[in-house]
Design an enzyme around this catalytic site. Structure first.
Site, mmCIF file in Angstrom:
data_model
loop_
_atom_site.group_PDB
_atom_site.id
_atom_site.type_symbol
_atom_site.label_atom_id
_atom_site.label_comp_id
_atom_site.label_asym_id
_atom_site.label_seq_id
_atom_site.Cartn_x
_atom_site.Cartn_y
_atom_site.Cartn_z
ATOM 1 N N GLU A 84 0.809 -1.219 0.000
ATOM 2 C CA GLU A 84 0.000 0.000 0.000
ATOM 3 C C GLU A 84 0.843 1.271 0.000
ATOM 4 O O GLU A 84 0.311 2.378 -0.152
ATOM 5 C CB GLU A 84 -0.949 -0.003 1.210
ATOM 6 N N ASP A 131 12.411 2.799 -15.213
ATOM 7 C CA ASP A 131 12.731 2.095 -13.968
ATOM 8 C C ASP A 131 12.740 0.575 -14.131
ATOM 9 O O ASP A 131 12.065 -0.144 -13.400
ATOM 10 C CB ASP A 131 11.738 2.505 -12.873
ATOM 11 N N LEU A 173 -0.790 1.974 -7.131
ATOM 12 C CA LEU A 173 -1.042 0.602 -6.694
ATOM 13 C C LEU A 173 -1.383 -0.312 -7.856
ATOM 14 O O LEU A 173 -2.044 0.095 -8.818
ATOM 15 C CB LEU A 173 -2.184 0.587 -5.679
ATOM 16 N N ALA A 203 3.135 1.892 -2.254
ATOM 17 C CA ALA A 203 3.505 2.198 -3.638
ATOM 18 C C ALA A 203 2.754 3.447 -4.109
ATOM 19 O O ALA A 203 1.592 3.644 -3.764
ATOM 20 C CB ALA A 203 3.181 1.018 -4.539
ATOM 21 N N PRO A 204 3.423 4.311 -4.909
ATOM 22 C CA PRO A 204 2.754 5.535 -5.362
ATOM 23 C C PRO A 204 1.555 5.232 -6.266
ATOM 24 O O PRO A 204 0.562 5.951 -6.241
ATOM 25 C CB PRO A 204 3.858 6.273 -6.129
#
Length: 503
Positions: A75, A189, A80, A77-78
């Site tokens: 939860e 990324d 989800l 994570a920027p």
């Protein structure tokens, strides 16, 4: 369904175009998989890219329940990522962006459609998106066997064996090369969390990295020690930046740890290969292969972008290193391969449905001959001016096709029906259904599936289109999807009997 079929050469009447645009039924895009390991590879199926409603995705993820979160940071994570299941029974991964991460819905949709055009066996492909109010979501194929990070850094039963690590590197290089060749060379990324394992245990590259986290957001969320040096200078991702990140993944595969590139390069320059290698391999690796992989990592991690290899170089270097090519990935990973049992159709099947469920092509042929063109009523709206010599020639081609079809001269029927369809003045779901069967009888299931999908695009509520897709999918060994199509067709027939559109 957006993107489910190619447009006819002549545009359909306006109201028919509207009906096709409103068709959100499930359809498939078929691609022959790359075959680096010979006959063991099979044809892969991917749903066509489309727009989803927020309500559908909310239902699929159980109201975006926290229990369904599969983001690597949970939860925290920027943006989800949730696991979900559509009504069609297909599992999906849904990436839910923060509010207004993409303020312009058109910009988000355009980006999503660009990524959605990609279709490759080495990708966890993007199959849809959602722009609903402030909501911005991406929908991808769900990969059930965790991430490379989990298997490398947080394993419970066994570490990844050496041959499998080489396969991971090769497959991800293939994915990057495909994206580059299709004009999508930027990947944001790239790291071990972006490498996923599918139901067969094969590694795939997450499609989510092909889009930024927001319109103006950062492309890298990992520790700065793993970020390409040029990104720190100018904040821009380039194709060379992606190669640098691939180099960090190679380090992960070699060491079984997340080692900062500068530290790893010091070991590489000192020729300390044994110090770099994952001790959990217990020496079970080829020093020659490990040296080749280490050298490639070193080239990828060069400070100057121009000194790094390109994606073609990656594939060329890694291809000769592949070993145990006949061993399935799930065996090397030590995971079970679960097959879902096709469900029993919820509705009783018609004669057509029974023939399709039995794969009885002869019975299907007899039914299509008897049905003739009665299901085409209302699918063509032509002005008087369109009845030209071209029209007469086209109808003559269809007539010759019908005679060949009746006489079971299926190759001639394909040629004649193709002449009819290529003109594009009239659309006929029946011609597509008949040509689909001809392709099946000529052992061309890919072409048969495309024709059945075209029939569905023209006539979205036509059971025969779904039945023909069911047969083609079964021929392609996509048995679960075939069963879904059979169920859908039976449901449409039931709807007809209860007062829906009839024949």
């Amino acid at each position: 369904m957006g993107g489910c079929c190619s447009s006819p050469k002549k545009e359909l009447p306006e109201k028919k175009q509207n009906r096709l645009q409103q068709n959100h039924r499930r359809s498939f895009s078929i691609q022959q998989a790359p075959q680096p390991f010979g006959a063991a590879e099979t044809v892969s199926e991917v749903p066509a890219f489309s727009e989803f409603s927020f309500a559908d995705l909310k239902a699929a993820t159980n109201g975006f329940s926290s229990e369904n979160i599969v983001s690597e940071s949970g939860e925290k994570a920027p943006n989800l990522v949730y696991k979900g299941r559509l009504q069609s029974r297909r599992w999906i991964a849904v990436k839910k962006f923060t509010k207004m991460a993409w303020p312009d819905p058109k910009q988000f949709a355009d980006e999503a459609w660009g990524v959605g055009k990609l279709r490759h066996r080495r990708l966890a492909n993007l199959i849809g998106y959602c722009c609903d109010g402030d909501e911005r979501l991406l929908v991808a194929e769900y990969m059930p066997n965790d991430t490379l990070a989990k298997h490398l850094f947080h394993w419970e039963n066994q570490t990844i064996e050496w041959a499998m690590r080489l396969r991971v590197a090769y497959y991800i290089a293939e994915a990057l090369e495909y994206c580059s060749s299709e004009g999508r060379p930027l990947y944001h990324d790239l790291n071990a969390y972006r490498v996923l394992f599918d139901e067969d245990g094969d590694p795939r590259l997450s499609c989510f990295g092909l889009m930024k986290n927001s319109r103006d957001g950062k492309s890298y969320s990992t520790n700065l020690a793993y970020t390409p040096p040029e990104y720190l200078r100018n904040g821009r991702v380039t194709p060379e930046s992606v190669i640098f990140s691939f180099g960090t993944v190679l380090l992960d595969l070699l060491s079984g740890k997340h080692i900062p590139p500068t530290h790893a390069l010091d070991m590489i320059r000192g020729k300390n290969i044994l110090l770099l290698m994952d001790s959990h391999l217990e020496g079970k690796f080829s020093t020659e292969e490990a040296t080749a992989l280490m050298d490639l990592a070193s080239r990828c991690l060069q400070y100057e972008p121009r000194d790094r290899p390109n994606t073609k170089d990656l594939v060329t270097t890694l291809a000769p290193l592949q070993t145990k090519t006949s061993v399935p990935s799930h065996v090397m990973l030590g995971i079970s391969k679960h097959e879902e049992t096709p469900p029993t159709p919820p509705h009783p099947l018609s004669a057509m449905g029974e023939a399709c469920s039995r794969m009885d092509l002869t019975a299907i042929h007899q039914i299509l001959v008897m049905t003739h063109y009665r299901d085409d009523e209302g699918t063509n709206e032509l002005s008087f001016q369109e009845w030209t010599q071209q029209m007469r020639d086209m109808l003559d081609a269809r007539k010759r096709g019908d005679l060949a079809f009746r006489d079971k001269d299926f190759k001639t029927a394909i040629d004649c029906y193709s002449q009819f369809l290529d003109v594009g003045t009239m659309v006929s779901p029946t011609v597509y259904a008949r040509r689909s069967l001809c392709h099946l009888l000529c052992d061309q299931p890919d072409a048969a599936l495309r024709d059945a999908m075209q029939a569905q695009c023209i006539y979205p509520e036509w059971p025969t289109a779904f039945y023909m897709q069911a047969v083609a999918l079964a021929k392609l060994n996509m048995n679960s999807d075939s069963a879904d199509m059979l169920n859908e067709a039976a449901g449409l027939e039931k709807k007809r009997q209860n007062g829906g559109r009839g024949t």
